[in-house]
Design an enzyme around this catalytic site. Sequence first.
Site, PDB file in Angstrom:
ATOM      1  N   ASP A  26      -6.389  67.457  38.063  1.00  0.00           N
ATOM      2  CA  ASP A  26      -7.027  68.532  37.302  1.00  0.00           C
ATOM      3  C   ASP A  26      -6.485  68.612  35.880  1.00  0.00           C
ATOM      4  OD1 ASP A  26      -8.781  70.620  36.949  1.00  0.00           O
ATOM      5  OD2 ASP A  26      -7.446  72.128  37.787  1.00  0.00           O
ATOM      6  N   ASN A  74     -18.887  69.033  41.646  1.00  0.00           N
ATOM      7  CA  ASN A  74     -18.937  68.524  40.271  1.00  0.00           C
ATOM      8  C   ASN A  74     -20.347  68.206  39.782  1.00  0.00           C
ATOM      9  OD1 ASN A  74     -15.755  66.702  40.450  1.00  0.00           O
ATOM     10  ND2 ASN A  74     -16.194  68.808  39.844  1.00  0.00           N
TER      11      ASN A  74
END
Length: 240
Positions: A26, A74
């Site tokens: 991340d 996503n």
Amino acid sequence: MAAESVPQTSGFEHDSLPKHVAVIMDGNGRWAKKRGQPRTMGHKQGLESAKSVVKKASEMGIDFITLYTFSTENWKRTEEEVGFLMRLVKTHLRAEMNFYIENGIRVRFIGDIAGLPEDVASEITDVCGKTSGYTGTSVVLAINYGGRDEIIRAVKKMSQDDIANLTEEKFQSFCDIPSLPPVDLLIRTGGDRRISNFLLWQSAYAELYFSPELWPDWTGEHFERAVADFANRERRFGGL
């Protein structure tokens, strides 16, 4: 071609190493924003971090490392970013074949491959096939992956008899990679402290390691520190 032997890193007893490390990579977008660059540059630099971490995992003798490459959530990102990420996955897999060969790395896939663009799915299948005989670290790419989605897809594979006689071992046999061992160490970079629908079944007793550093700043040394932290923990699995 036969895979080369994988050296062990000094300083760790092999029994103290995690067998399976999972990584939520991340912070790519934030890394780029801090530098006034487009998010795509963060993803490119994130690939370099992934290569550095995989190299270190291979040197240390880690059996499995699963990288959260592209989640089922996503797809909500912009069409431009999703397209870039799909192209990046495809070109990276092809470009790094020599890296996999030199380090004896086996590439594996976890996720819903049917939901990926045909050319990306074909590249994944090809690389997984070409490295299937290697016996070093297995790098598991979680692409179009979600923990809940994997569980639902596993249930859909079952017959009524399977469900009536379901055990944990039988359920595992319907997961994307039935032989994938439980996650020992789950790493998340970027400062957030959640697992974001990643390997829910496999991470039931995972040790969690949260790092404030953004993923593109990570190196093999960061990974080694996370493993050292794991090696100093006492795991009881519900016992005393």
